[in-house]
Design a protein around this motif. Sequence first.
Motif, PDB file in Angstrom:
ATOM      1  N   TRP A  25       0.795  -1.232   0.000  1.00 51.58           N
ATOM      2  CA  TRP A  25       0.000   0.000   0.000  1.00 51.58           C
ATOM      3  C   TRP A  25       0.825   1.277   0.000  1.00 51.58           C
ATOM      4  O   TRP A  25       0.268   2.370  -0.050  1.00 51.58           O
ATOM      5  N   LYS A  26       2.148   1.183   0.058  1.00 53.56           N
ATOM      6  CA  LYS A  26       2.962   2.397   0.138  1.00 53.56           C
ATOM      7  C   LYS A  26       2.904   3.240  -1.130  1.00 53.56           C
ATOM      8  O   LYS A  26       2.741   4.456  -1.060  1.00 53.56           O
ATOM      9  N   ILE A  47      -8.264   4.099  -0.973  1.00 50.59           N
ATOM     10  CA  ILE A  47      -7.610   2.785  -1.061  1.00 50.59           C
ATOM     11  C   ILE A  47      -8.458   1.788  -0.269  1.00 50.59           C
ATOM     12  O   ILE A  47      -8.040   1.300   0.784  1.00 50.59           O
ATOM     13  N   PRO A  48      -9.652   1.471  -0.744  1.00 47.25           N
ATOM     14  CA  PRO A  48     -10.585   0.662   0.039  1.00 47.25           C
ATOM     15  C   PRO A  48     -10.120  -0.776   0.293  1.00 47.25           C
ATOM     16  O   PRO A  48     -10.559  -1.396   1.265  1.00 47.25           O
ATOM     17  N   ALA A  49      -9.245  -1.303  -0.532  1.00 46.18           N
ATOM     18  CA  ALA A  49      -8.791  -2.683  -0.347  1.00 46.18           C
ATOM     19  C   ALA A  49      -7.791  -2.820   0.808  1.00 46.18           C
ATOM     20  O   ALA A  49      -7.533  -3.926   1.280  1.00 46.18           O
ATOM     21  N   ALA A  50      -7.229  -1.699   1.265  1.00 46.38           N
ATOM     22  CA  ALA A  50      -6.265  -1.734   2.371  1.00 46.38           C
ATOM     23  C   ALA A  50      -7.015  -1.754   3.698  1.00 46.38           C
ATOM     24  O   ALA A  50      -7.910  -0.948   3.915  1.00 46.38           O
ATOM     25  N   LYS A  57       0.002   0.966   9.411  1.00 46.78           N
ATOM     26  CA  LYS A  57       1.376   0.448   9.447  1.00 46.78           C
ATOM     27  C   LYS A  57       2.233   1.090   8.358  1.00 46.78           C
ATOM     28  O   LYS A  57       3.340   1.563   8.602  1.00 46.78           O
ATOM     29  N   HIS A  58       1.708   1.139   7.154  1.00 44.89           N
ATOM     30  CA  HIS A  58       2.488   1.683   6.042  1.00 44.89           C
ATOM     31  C   HIS A  58       2.661   3.196   6.160  1.00 44.89           C
ATOM     32  O   HIS A  58       3.729   3.718   5.819  1.00 44.89           O
ATOM     33  N   GLU A  64       8.488   7.165   9.246  1.00 37.73           N
ATOM     34  CA  GLU A  64       9.815   6.850   9.789  1.00 37.73           C
ATOM     35  C   GLU A  64      10.919   7.068   8.763  1.00 37.73           C
ATOM     36  O   GLU A  64      12.030   7.451   9.115  1.00 37.73           O
ATOM     37  N   HIS A  65      10.611   6.839   7.481  1.00 41.80           N
ATOM     38  CA  HIS A  65      11.598   7.016   6.411  1.00 41.80           C
ATOM     39  C   HIS A  65      11.647   8.457   5.902  1.00 41.80           C
ATOM     40  O   HIS A  65      12.406   8.765   4.982  1.00 41.80           O
TER      41      HIS A  65
END
Length: 130
Positions: A25-26, A47-50, A57-58, A64-65
């Motif tokens: 998903w990123k 993004i309904p499938a996520a 999480k993503h 963080e990055h």
Amino acid sequence: MQKEEIKVRQECPVEMTIKVIGGRWKCPIIHHLLSGTKRFNELRKLIPAASQRMLTKHLRELEEHGIVHRKVFAEVPPKTEYSLTDVGRSLEPVMWAMHDWAVKNLDFVAVHQGETSIKNIGQSGCRAAS
């Protein structure tokens, strides 16, 4: 120079990029944030499938990055907005290159995945950034 810095500098740039933006998903998250700041529920609708868990999480990993900026407003109910950092925005040509490659090769990829049609393209919520 620390050991981690040495390791990063010796790593293949493509592998390093995949470590940062790899994940189901990123890229869709980055793609949608290219059009501007979004709240969490806006991203869920785009993004309904996520699942909520994976989207969270993503988003945290991208934060963080240094790709995504997360702004939390001190109000009730809590309000959180996500936007791309300058480094995140620099991924725009990468996103469009992947988009163009997919459009150019849809039929080839579908055949090699055993699909008889390309009807599932776009099911993850991928739309042109507006």
